[in-house]
Structures are given as structure tokens and as C-alpha cells.
Design an enzyme around this catalytic site. Structure first.
Site, PDB file in Angstrom:
ATOM      1  N   HIS A   1      64.537  -1.974  46.431  1.00  0.00           N
ATOM      2  CA  HIS A   1      63.802  -2.691  45.380  1.00  0.00           C
ATOM      3  C   HIS A   1      64.506  -2.599  44.037  1.00  0.00           C
ATOM      4  CE1 HIS A   1      62.169   1.034  43.560  1.00  0.00           C
ATOM      5  NE2 HIS A   1      61.933   1.456  44.793  1.00  0.00           N
TER       6      HIS A   1
ATOM      7  N   CYS B   1      63.284   5.617  48.470  1.00  0.00           N
ATOM      8  CA  CYS B   1      63.599   4.196  48.353  1.00  0.00           C
ATOM      9  C   CYS B   1      65.002   4.018  47.786  1.00  0.00           C
ATOM     10  CB  CYS B   1      62.585   3.488  47.454  1.00  0.00           C
ATOM     11  SG  CYS B   1      60.986   3.239  48.245  1.00  0.00           S
TER      12      CYS B   1
END
Length: 184
Positions: A143, A159
Site C-alpha cells: 500500500h 505490510c
């Protein structure tokens, strides 16, 4: 100061969207956050791999994400990765793509950080940034970030973070079903 910058970015984005809707977001981030070179940055590199074109390879030790083009080349992007204790490796599949995603911190994260909001709508202040690629049924995502200074560091909860302009570029190349190989 952040609110003023967000308001200014919104106003500039609105003007850019009216002038050139197709490239407004990428242009905005390139202009506001130093283009695609800076801490993230991307470019074509030589990459010796047996992975098929369209595959994403992430080297957490190099803190680079490679989008395989074929013919021994790939697009290389700078990334932020999981901090100590949150490293991982393996193969996942892009199961969803979201523009300006909302964010609900998982229960495990809320136990570690009870100060976090329970939910955030998508937008410039959202920690998932401009785009998110969801990795299978895991809690992990590739992301954007509202903290571009973290690119190149090991600071996340697992992440893979990218600058917003880089994640927009990658998002436009990737399809649901893309193979993602994460190597430590």
C-alpha cells in the site's frame, strides 16, 4: 500543519483533476512529494529471475519491490517492510485492489496500539495511502503511505509500504490474481 497541507493538496488536486483527469493523482503526488525519485523511486533494472512477467517479487533485505517485465528486466521500487518480529516471506496472490482504501486496524494491532482509531475512511491522512493491493486472505497489503520518510526502512507491522506515486504506478500495472513472492 498537516491539515493545511492536506487542504492545499485537495485544492491542487481539484484543479489538476479538472485539467487532466487521467493523470491527476500521479501528477499531484509527483509534484507534491518530489516525483518518483526521492526515497521511493522506480526505474527499470536488470533482474535475473525465472518468475513470469507480471509477477511481483519483494526483497525485504534490499527493501525493494520488483515488477517483472520479462527479458531479464523489472521495474524496481523502494519499499518499507516489516520491523523486527513482523518479517515474513512466502507467496501470496493479489486478491483485491482498492483506490483510497479505508482502514480498520486489526485486533492484534489495536492491542499493541490502543491509541489508534477504530476505523479511518480513505484519504490523504489514511495510513494505507492512495492505493492498496490486498494479499490473499492475510492481513498484509502492498500500500501507499502517508509517511513517505519510512520508505527504505523496516517499520511496519508486516505490510509493504510504498510512496503514493509509486503505488499508483504499480496499481495501474497489476491485476487481481497477480503472484507476489516475498523473500527475506
Amino acid at each position: 500543519m498537516r491539515r493545511k497541507l492536506a487542504a492545499l493538496a485537495g485544492a491542487v488536486f481539484g484543479l489538476m483533476l479538472a485539467a487532466n483527469p487521467a493523470n491527476a493523482e500521479l501528477d499531484l503526488f509527483s509534484r507534491l512529494f518530489g516525483g518518483t525519485l526521492g526515497q521511493g523511486g522506480h526505474g527499470t533494472v536488470r533482474l535475473d529471475t525465472n518468475q513470469k512477467p507480471g509477477t511481483i517479487i519483494i526483497s525485504t533485505s534490499q527493501r525493494r519491490l520488483y515488477y517483472v517485465l520479462g527479458d531479464g528486466t523489472a521495474i524496481s521500487y523502494g519499499v518499507g517492510v516489516g520491523r523486527r518480529g513482523f518479517e515474513w516471506s512466502g507467496t501470496k496472490i493479489v486478491s483485491q485492489k482498492r483506490a483510497w482504501p479505508s482502514w480498520t486496524p486489526p485486533a492484534e494491532m489495536l492491542r499493541r496500539r490502543p491509541d489508534l482509531p477504530r476505523h479511518m475512511g480513505g484519504g490523504i491522512n489514511n495510513p494505507l495511502g492512495a492505493r492498496a493491493l490486498y494479499l490473499g486472505s492475510s492481513l498484509y497489503r502492498i500500500h501507499g503511505s502517508n509517511e513517505p520518510e519510512t520508505i527504505g526502512q523496516a517499520v511496519s507491522s508486516g505490510c509493504i509500504r510504498m510512496t503514493n506515486d509509486d503505488v499508483i504506478d504499480l496499481y495501474n500495472r497489476v491485476r487481481v490474481g497477480t503472484r507476489v513472492v516475498v523473500m527475506r
